[in-house]
Scaffold this motif. Structure first.
Motif, mmCIF file in Angstrom:
data_model
loop_
_atom_site.group_PDB
_atom_site.id
_atom_site.type_symbol
_atom_site.label_atom_id
_atom_site.label_comp_id
_atom_site.label_asym_id
_atom_site.label_seq_id
_atom_site.Cartn_x
_atom_site.Cartn_y
_atom_site.Cartn_z
ATOM 1 N N LEU A 1 -24.225 27.837 12.673
ATOM 2 C CA LEU A 1 -24.779 26.493 12.499
ATOM 3 C C LEU A 1 -23.798 25.505 13.130
ATOM 4 C CD1 LEU A 1 -26.209 26.617 8.874
ATOM 5 C CD2 LEU A 1 -27.489 25.954 10.915
ATOM 6 N N TYR A 2 -24.280 24.761 14.081
ATOM 7 C CA TYR A 2 -23.401 23.951 14.928
ATOM 8 C C TYR A 2 -22.680 22.871 14.122
ATOM 9 C CZ TYR A 2 -22.012 21.810 19.368
ATOM 10 O OH TYR A 2 -21.314 21.325 20.455
ATOM 11 N N LYS A 3 -21.349 22.848 14.239
ATOM 12 C CA LYS A 3 -20.495 21.841 13.604
ATOM 13 C C LYS A 3 -20.644 21.828 12.088
ATOM 14 C CE LYS A 3 -19.297 20.197 17.721
ATOM 15 N NZ LYS A 3 -17.969 20.428 18.320
ATOM 16 N N ILE A 4 -20.996 22.958 11.502
ATOM 17 C CA ILE A 4 -21.243 22.992 10.058
ATOM 18 C C ILE A 4 -20.015 22.578 9.256
ATOM 19 C CG2 ILE A 4 -20.771 25.488 9.966
ATOM 20 C CD1 ILE A 4 -23.162 23.488 7.679
ATOM 21 N N GLU A 5 -18.840 22.973 9.702
ATOM 22 C CA GLU A 5 -17.630 22.643 8.939
ATOM 23 C C GLU A 5 -17.348 21.140 8.939
ATOM 24 O OE1 GLU A 5 -14.564 26.209 9.186
ATOM 25 O OE2 GLU A 5 -15.479 25.852 11.159
ATOM 26 N N TRP B 1 -23.750 30.688 24.834
ATOM 27 C CA TRP B 1 -23.820 29.746 25.955
ATOM 28 C C TRP B 1 -23.563 28.324 25.453
ATOM 29 C CZ3 TRP B 1 -27.114 30.106 30.846
ATOM 30 C CH2 TRP B 1 -26.995 31.371 31.413
ATOM 31 N N PRO B 2 -22.858 27.503 26.229
ATOM 32 C CA PRO B 2 -22.655 26.099 25.820
ATOM 33 C C PRO B 2 -23.990 25.359 25.807
ATOM 34 C CG PRO B 2 -21.895 26.450 28.071
ATOM 35 C CD PRO B 2 -22.212 27.804 27.524
ATOM 36 N N TYR B 3 -24.115 24.422 24.878
ATOM 37 C CA TYR B 3 -25.357 23.664 24.782
ATOM 38 C C TYR B 3 -25.415 22.595 25.870
ATOM 39 C CZ TYR B 3 -25.602 25.857 20.204
ATOM 40 O OH TYR B 3 -25.634 26.766 19.187
ATOM 41 N N ARG B 4 -26.617 22.387 26.391
ATOM 42 C CA ARG B 4 -26.805 21.372 27.414
ATOM 43 C C ARG B 4 -26.906 19.988 26.773
ATOM 44 N NH1 ARG B 4 -31.675 18.994 27.993
ATOM 45 N NH2 ARG B 4 -33.391 19.758 26.697
ATOM 46 N N TYR B 5 -26.728 18.966 27.593
ATOM 47 C CA TYR B 5 -26.995 17.601 27.174
ATOM 48 C C TYR B 5 -28.440 17.266 27.514
ATOM 49 C CZ TYR B 5 -22.251 16.023 26.041
ATOM 50 O OH TYR B 5 -21.037 15.827 25.436
ATOM 51 N N GLY C 1 -35.246 24.658 22.376
ATOM 52 C CA GLY C 1 -34.764 23.552 21.555
ATOM 53 C C GLY C 1 -33.265 23.429 21.497
ATOM 54 N N TYR C 2 -32.563 24.153 22.354
ATOM 55 C CA TYR C 2 -31.095 24.138 22.318
ATOM 56 C C TYR C 2 -30.542 23.002 23.179
ATOM 57 C CZ TYR C 2 -30.357 28.613 19.919
ATOM 58 O OH TYR C 2 -30.290 29.620 18.987
ATOM 59 N N SER C 3 -29.909 22.061 22.543
ATOM 60 C CA SER C 3 -29.158 21.016 23.232
ATOM 61 C C SER C 3 -28.053 20.568 22.286
ATOM 62 C CB SER C 3 -30.051 19.828 23.600
ATOM 63 O OG SER C 3 -30.393 19.072 22.453
ATOM 64 N N GLU C 4 -27.055 19.925 22.858
ATOM 65 C CA GLU C 4 -25.961 19.384 22.047
ATOM 66 C C GLU C 4 -26.512 18.460 20.968
ATOM 67 O OE1 GLU C 4 -21.752 18.489 21.214
ATOM 68 O OE2 GLU C 4 -22.721 20.078 22.378
ATOM 69 N N GLN C 5 -27.407 17.573 21.363
ATOM 70 C CA GLN C 5 -27.942 16.589 20.424
ATOM 71 C C GLN C 5 -28.833 17.244 19.364
ATOM 72 O OE1 GLN C 5 -28.018 16.155 23.912
ATOM 73 N NE2 GLN C 5 -26.129 14.966 23.723
#
Length: 370
Positions: free
Chosen positions: A10-14, A340-344, A257-261
């Motif tokens: 889960l992205y940035k969960i911490e 993979w890194p998330y796109r903007y 649905g994968y993006s940084e935002q």
């Protein structure tokens, strides 16, 4: 102190979990660990929870949240009967999904009918993601037909098109949940019966695996009545049918649905709902919407090359095809999603103004000028 067990991916969960919690992380590839005294469980779509996968529920567990826009990987009835509150992050990735669909449409048009219009697009499912797709289609002056009878029933301001009207469209794009029960089941919604006697230029599924009968889709592709299809989701993922995937114009590993935002939105939404449930103070997000400058100095200036530089859709497609013959393709499929890194998203990208002048489609997508 609220004890929370969360998927480590889960992205940035911490950073986003409410402060009055004790957070433990787990690896979803190894299954759900002993819940012990866990008060809240946070998962993603890769974890399917039901009476078989979670037969023993500790009395402490009162909340299950998923960092996704739906709960079709959860047995809602089972958990609600157990007194557990379920929460999702509906709408978190709507724009990212819409950008995936529009990017795929533009790439397809550039290759297959550069001098023709798109034709009429049928949007099946007009919730958050489907509505975002409709908005982008309208930005491009593409005629679309909106089909969503369940929304018409609950939303007096929405009128769904008749079934025949949407099936008369040249392109279909799917944005419905996977439901095998209820008044509006969606499992194999697009099946042999609906494909028979019709022709489609393109079919896109960026919703859930199983809403399209993949074998029927491939059959009608081979017959030639479905000219192309694009699949981001698969019936038995991560064990995708490679024969179906090989014929796809674009095949990706459930990353529309994968993006940084979108990923920050998903974690923040579900953490805020957890905070509300347990009467905690929500986390104040440290993440601001910062634009990203993209250097396009060393590529050929045509729409296909620029789109594939700005969006990883074709990179995912190539990576997925590389694992078709691998015996460990299920693990590699998951790795593609997680590593993979998330796109903007496009509205957070800036490129040179002359490129936007030369290719107006880029500005319509929301890309800004340097």
């Amino acid at each position: 102190m609220i004890h929370v067990l969360a998927d480590q991916n889960l992205y940035k969960i911490e950073e986003l979990i409410p402060p009055q919690t004790q957070l433990n992380l787990y690896d979803p590839s190894k299954g759900i660990p002993d819940l012990g005294e866990t008060d809240a469980l946070l998962i993603r779509t890769v974890t399917h929870l039901n009476e078989d996968t979670l037969p023993s529920i500790p009395p402490s567990l009162k909340f299950i949240g998923t960092g996704s826009s739906g709960t079709d990987h959860l047995d809602n009835e089972y958990f609600e009967h157990k007194g557990i509150t379920l929460a999702d992050a509906n709408g978190c990735n709507a724009r990212a999904v819409a950008e995936y669909v529009m990017t795929a449409l533009l790439l397809w048009k550039e290759e297959h009918q550069p001098s023709k219009s798109f034709g009429k697009v049928g949007v099946i499912g007009v919730g958050k993601a489907g509505s975002a797709v409709v908005d982008l289609l309208r930005d491009f002056d593409i005629e679309c037909v909106q089909y969503d009878p369940p929304r018409e029933e609950r939303d007096p301001e929405f009128k769904s098109a008749p079934l025949e009207d949407v099936l008369d469209c040249e392109i279909l794009t799917f944005h419905i949940p996977l439901n095998k029960k209820g008044d509006h089941p969606t499992f194999h919604w697009l099946n042999e019966e609906k494909l028979t006697g019709r022709k489609f230029k393109l079919i896109i599924n960026a919703a859930r695996g199983g809403v399209i009968d993949e074998l029927a889709l491939m059959k009608f592709y081979v017959k030639g009545t479905v000219e192309n299809y694009i699949l981001d989701v698969w019936e038995d993922e991560p064990d995708l049918n490679t024969e179906v995937a090989k014929h796809a114009f674009i095949a990706t590993p459930h990353i529309a649905g994968y993006s940084e935002q979108a990923k920050i939105n998903a974690t923040k939404i579900v953490c805020d709902k957890l905070a509300t449930h347990f009467d905690l103070d929500p986390t104040i997000s440290k993440y601001k919407n910062v634009s990203k400058k993209v250097d396009l100095a060393h590529i050929k200036y045509d729409l296909t090359n620029i789109l594939t530089r700005l969006h990883p859709i074709k990179g995912y497609d190539a990576a997925l095809r590389d694992l078709f013959d691998r015996t460990d393709k299920k693990v590699l499929f998951r790795n593609l999603r997680n590593e993979w890194p998330y796109r903007y998203e496009y509205s957070f990208l800036k490129i040179r103004a002359e490129l936007l002048d030369e290719l107006p489609e880029l500005e319509i997508l929301g890309i800004s000028r340097l």
